[in-house]
Design an enzyme around this catalytic site. Structure first.
Site, mmCIF file in Angstrom:
data_model
loop_
_atom_site.group_PDB
_atom_site.id
_atom_site.type_symbol
_atom_site.label_atom_id
_atom_site.label_comp_id
_atom_site.label_asym_id
_atom_site.label_seq_id
_atom_site.Cartn_x
_atom_site.Cartn_y
_atom_site.Cartn_z
ATOM 1 N N ASP A 304 55.198 37.799 -0.903
ATOM 2 C CA ASP A 304 55.334 36.360 -1.146
ATOM 3 C C ASP A 304 55.690 35.658 0.153
ATOM 4 O OD1 ASP A 304 55.633 33.881 -2.262
ATOM 5 O OD2 ASP A 304 57.070 34.486 -3.792
ATOM 6 N N ASP A 305 54.805 34.808 0.652
ATOM 7 C CA ASP A 305 55.015 34.039 1.884
ATOM 8 C C ASP A 305 55.069 34.926 3.126
ATOM 9 O OD1 ASP A 305 55.202 31.935 0.128
ATOM 10 O OD2 ASP A 305 57.215 31.315 0.710
ATOM 11 N N CYS A 344 51.853 29.194 -3.879
ATOM 12 C CA CYS A 344 51.986 30.354 -4.756
ATOM 13 C C CYS A 344 51.017 30.437 -5.931
ATOM 14 C CB CYS A 344 53.424 30.418 -5.283
ATOM 15 S SG CYS A 344 54.655 30.556 -3.966
ATOM 16 N N ARG A 348 47.686 32.981 -6.694
ATOM 17 C CA ARG A 348 47.800 34.145 -7.573
ATOM 18 C C ARG A 348 46.792 34.093 -8.711
ATOM 19 N NH1 ARG A 348 53.239 36.360 -6.784
ATOM 20 N NH2 ARG A 348 53.895 35.437 -4.816
ATOM 21 N N LYS A 399 57.137 38.792 -9.249
ATOM 22 C CA LYS A 399 56.972 37.354 -9.458
ATOM 23 C C LYS A 399 55.649 37.067 -10.175
ATOM 24 C CE LYS A 399 56.247 33.092 -6.799
ATOM 25 N NZ LYS A 399 56.366 32.467 -5.475
ATOM 26 N N HIS A 401 54.670 33.579 -11.890
ATOM 27 C CA HIS A 401 54.378 32.201 -11.459
ATOM 28 C C HIS A 401 53.012 31.693 -11.919
ATOM 29 C CE1 HIS A 401 55.600 29.048 -8.211
ATOM 30 N NE2 HIS A 401 55.762 28.632 -9.463
ATOM 31 N N SER A 424 59.193 31.372 -8.776
ATOM 32 C CA SER A 424 59.762 31.664 -7.460
ATOM 33 C C SER A 424 61.262 31.900 -7.551
ATOM 34 C CB SER A 424 59.471 30.512 -6.491
ATOM 35 O OG SER A 424 58.086 30.417 -6.232
ATOM 36 N N HIS A 478 59.822 35.328 0.341
ATOM 37 C CA HIS A 478 60.030 33.943 -0.104
ATOM 38 C C HIS A 478 61.518 33.602 -0.001
ATOM 39 C CE1 HIS A 478 60.159 30.440 -2.773
ATOM 40 N NE2 HIS A 478 58.818 30.400 -2.714
ATOM 41 N N ASP A 531 50.283 36.174 -0.472
ATOM 42 C CA ASP A 531 49.702 35.090 -1.279
ATOM 43 C C ASP A 531 49.402 33.843 -0.458
ATOM 44 O OD1 ASP A 531 52.369 34.390 -0.861
ATOM 45 O OD2 ASP A 531 52.653 33.575 -2.870
ATOM 46 N N ASN A 532 50.019 33.697 0.694
ATOM 47 C CA ASN A 532 49.773 32.561 1.591
ATOM 48 C C ASN A 532 50.549 32.789 2.872
ATOM 49 O OD1 ASN A 532 51.632 31.183 -0.942
ATOM 50 N ND2 ASN A 532 52.590 31.321 1.074
ATOM 51 N N LYS A 547 52.939 27.905 5.681
ATOM 52 C CA LYS A 547 52.730 27.761 4.243
ATOM 53 C C LYS A 547 52.581 26.286 3.879
ATOM 54 C CE LYS A 547 55.184 28.376 -0.143
ATOM 55 N NZ LYS A 547 56.377 28.932 -0.804
#
Length: 743
Positions: A304-305, A344, A348, A399, A401, A424, A478, A531-532, A547
């Site tokens: 994540d991130d 996010c 996903r 996660k 989301h 998140s 994240h 994811d990013n 991000k």
């Protein structure tokens, strides 16, 4: 697994097919000349050496056209031959150009009457894996060419490990010819030992040939017993005529394989005065087998991130990620891999559906208490749903989301099990759910990576006897950052981000070890990506932005894939690819059928990752309901004005203070600030629609739109065509309407 498209059966010129052919058709009624997806056709064929007594119907000159016609009619993937002499080989090679062959001659000199037991294989469908192939003599000195201690004449077994092109499916094929007088017990033992000693013991085996023994005899009982493959005997093919014993067999391991059809081939023709000409004095045996019950597992690890430059295999030098780097060394690393949205939930949703956010309907993040009505529409089809329907065990750990109300829960979207936080880890309340029940409130974030990893290894151990899909979307890195005591280093308070990344790397190492301990590592597609782009404290590796921006630093992410069955080690791919591609690619690699009528925006990138092509369509990024960029080849065009530095980015006093449900995060004072911007700061360029040549300018510093108006025009037209494929969106200058999410 891809279907073979072998075409129509080759007709036998001027041959009149007799009742024997009808007998074969009755025996295997419904046998298809074109194999379905995953099916493998194995044929054992003693073509008979040119014996001096062979006259009339038995002569090679009279039989050879029927030999070719029979092979072309039944189109085996693997043809195990016996008694091919050197003088036959040029004719077979000329008449069967679609086949390659492997195997040595008995005596090794290949003189006119030297025989071999070669494996012919469809070279457009199969390739030999590395140097995992060979031949051995059936004797006390199996590596010595021409040895004959057990036999009245030298006999040989050929073998190879094959990989199916396009899917990566691997298996072993053994082809043998036992003596017709002595040495069969010893030959059986030696073949069994060689099968058991193969380098990839989890790969299935096709073992065929002329055994010169019936199934009820001791050598065959040994093979059909429990000594070859643990406690599991092979499948013995239906290789007899009713009431007639046969000595040509096709055996298959493991027993989970499905035998579609099997039987004796009775091809005949009349040629003038010669009636009922046969291709040999042995009728070939053909079996159609499906190994799809042994589909590969899929482990999809999503950070994540995580930034493009956060891994040492992507240039990070302040901390090391050896376990993740090992994936790159043993598999594929993509240098230009994109997500369609730089934040996010839409990223996903696209990953799990293969459909762009404009098509699947989730263009913004759900948020508890603010946007409770958002989520991935229940009618959308996820990877988990398709895998579960194909017999996979499925779990989501981490996660989610994609909606936190009951209608959107992971178990409503194809996952058998769920454990994690539904959004998140900076959204309140931060609660850990197990299936449909809250099991920890508030969550202890310092233990999230550790607990997710433990749950993942437990899932692997419980499901190692069946194919499984493990989706592991980690919470880290994240914000707020948190690491367990094992990885947190309070003595160096300025490197909490590095602690978090090292724990993620440790998680990958633990999961890999769990796969290896369960004996399924080599039959598992193992993927790691983000994811990013990164938030404050991370690294874009020199790319611009972060991000939530559509600069490279926001949408270009690390991507690593390990699956030795399909992809070479150390492969680096620079073709621009997208997370949308994973849906069709994973279905292709596993042989799971694509749902009928499903519109997918991604492409099957198997061949790109294998390095056999560099072709891929344009890649689009979006922000909310607007298309922001298009990447095609080395060019990238902003079709909407980019986002530049925000007020938060410019505020040196900003600190994101998060105490979920009153719990202070470990290292709270170590959380990164806005002064730790992860990428090249994006400053205004003056042109609202800049064009960049990423091949020469990966940091997007120089707008070249003025020098290349034709490229701007071409990419704008591409964007308009893309939007036209999305019902509910207008098609004006690349701008999207808010009427989103149409199928």
């Amino acid at each position: 697994m891809s279907s073979f498209r072998s075409g129509k059966a080759a007709p036998i010129p001027s041959f009149r097919w007799m009742k024997g052919v009808l007998g074969w058709v009755v025996l295997v009624s419904g046998l298809r000349l074109v194999a379905e997806a995953g099916e493998i056709r194995a044929m054992t064929f003693n073509v008979r050496y040119p014996a001096p007594q062979d006259l009339n119907e038995k002569s090679w000159d009279l039989r050879k056209d029927l030999v070719i016609a029979s092979i072309k009619k039944h189109r085996p993937d693997f043809l195990g031959t016996q008694e091919i002499v050197a003088e036959y080989l040029p004719f077979l090679e000329k008449e069967l150009p679609e086949y390659a062959h492997i195997g040595r001659f008995r005596k090794g000199d290949g003189d006119r009457f030297d025989e071999c037991s070669k494996i012919f294989y469809r070279k457009d469908c199969w390739e030999i894996v590395g140097n995992d192939h060979g031949s051995f003599q059936l004797s006390d000195t199996p590596e010595v060419v021409g040895s004959r201690d057990w036999t009245s004449m030298a006999r040989v077994t050929s073998w190879a490990r094959f990989r199916r092109m396009g899917t990566g499916e691997t298996l072993y094929v053994f082809n043998t010819h036992w003596d017709h007088r002595t040495g069969r017990d010893e030959s059986s033992r030696l073949c069994a030992e060689r099968i058991a000693a193969r380098k990839a013991p989890d790969d299935p085996v096709i073992f065929m040939g002329d055994f010169n023994r019936y199934q009820e005899t001791n050598p065959m009982r040994h093979l059909l017993g429990e000594k070859v493959y643990g406690t599991e005997p092979p499948i013995a093919m239906a290789d007899t005529d009713p009431g007639v014993q046969k000595i040509d067999h096709v055996l298959v391991w493991p027993k989970s394989a499905k035998v579609i059809k099997a039987g004796v081939v009775k091809d005949r023709y009349d040629a003038g005065a010669h009636k009922h000409v046969r291709p040999s004095d042995h009728d070939p045996t053909l079996a159609i087998i499906d190994f799809q019950a042994r589909r590969p597992n899929v482990v999809l690890i999503l950070a994540d991130d995580l930034g493009y430059g956060d891994l040492s295999c992507y240039g990070q030098q302040n901390h090391q990620t050896p376990a993740i780097d090992r994936l790159a060394a043993e598999g594929v690393r993509a240098t230009d891999f994109y997500v369609p949205v730089p934040y996010c939930a839409p990223s996903r949703a696209a990953l799990l559906t293969g459909r762009h956010p404009f098509r699947n309907g989730l263009t913004r993040n759900p948020h508890p208490g603010i946007h409770d009505d958002r989520g991935l529409r229940p009618e959308e089809i996820t990877l988990a749903e398709v895998f579960r329907q194909a017999g996979y065990a499925t779990t989501c750990i981490g996660k989610w989301h994609l909606g936190h109300t009951a209608a959107f829960h992971p178990t409503q979207q194809g996952f058998d099990e769920y454990y994690g936080i539904l959004y998140s880890n900076d959204m309140l309340p931060v609660q850990v759910w197990e299936n449909h029940k809250v099991v920890e409130n508030p969550a202890e974030q310092t233990l999230l990576t550790q607990r997710y990893t433990e749950r993942a290894t437990d899932f692997i151990e419980r499901n190692s006897d069946k194919p499984f899909f493990l989706y592991l979307p980690h919470a880290m890195p994240h914000k707020p950052l948190a690491a367990s005591a094992q990885f947190h280093t309070p003595e160096t308070p300025d490197d909490l981000y590095a602690d978090v990344i090292r724990e993620l790397d440790g998680s990958v190492a633990t999961i890999r070890q769990a796969l290896e301990s369960a004996g399924v590592l080599e039959q598992t597609i193992l993927i790691f990506l983000s994811d990013n782009g990164p938030h404050y404290g991370g690294s874009t590796g020199g790319l611009k932005g972060k991000k939530a921006t559509s600069w490279e630093g926001g949408i270009r992410v690390p991507f690593l894939l390990r699956y030795p069955g399909a992809f070479p080690a150390g492969q680096v791919v620079s073709t621009p690819l997208s997370s949308l591609d994973l849906f069709p690619t994973l279905l292709g690699l596993t042989g799971v059928p694509m749902p009928a009528g499903l519109k997918i925006d991604g492409e099957n990138i198997t061949e790109v990752l294998q390095g056999t092509t560099d072709t891929h369509g344009p890649i689009f990024s979006a922000h909310n309901e607007e298309i922001m960029t298009i990447r095609k080849g080395g060019w990238k065009l902003f079709v909407q004005e980019p986002r530049y530095l925000s007020k938060r980015d410019l505020n040196p006093d900003y600190v994101d203070r998060v105490w979920p449900n009153g719990i202070t995060i470990l290292g709270q004072r170590e959380q990164p600030t806005s002064m730790q911007y992860p990428g090249v700061p994006p400053m205004p360029l003056g042109n609202p629609r800049p064009l960049f040549n990423l091949a020469a300018d990966s940091s997007e510093m120089t707008d070249v739109s003025g020098a290349h108006p034709e490229i701007v025009e071409q990419l704008t037209a591409e964007c308009q065509r893309f939007l036209a494929s999305m019902p509910g969106y207008t098609n004006t200058n690349g701008e999207a309407s808010p009427d989103k999410g149409q199928p």
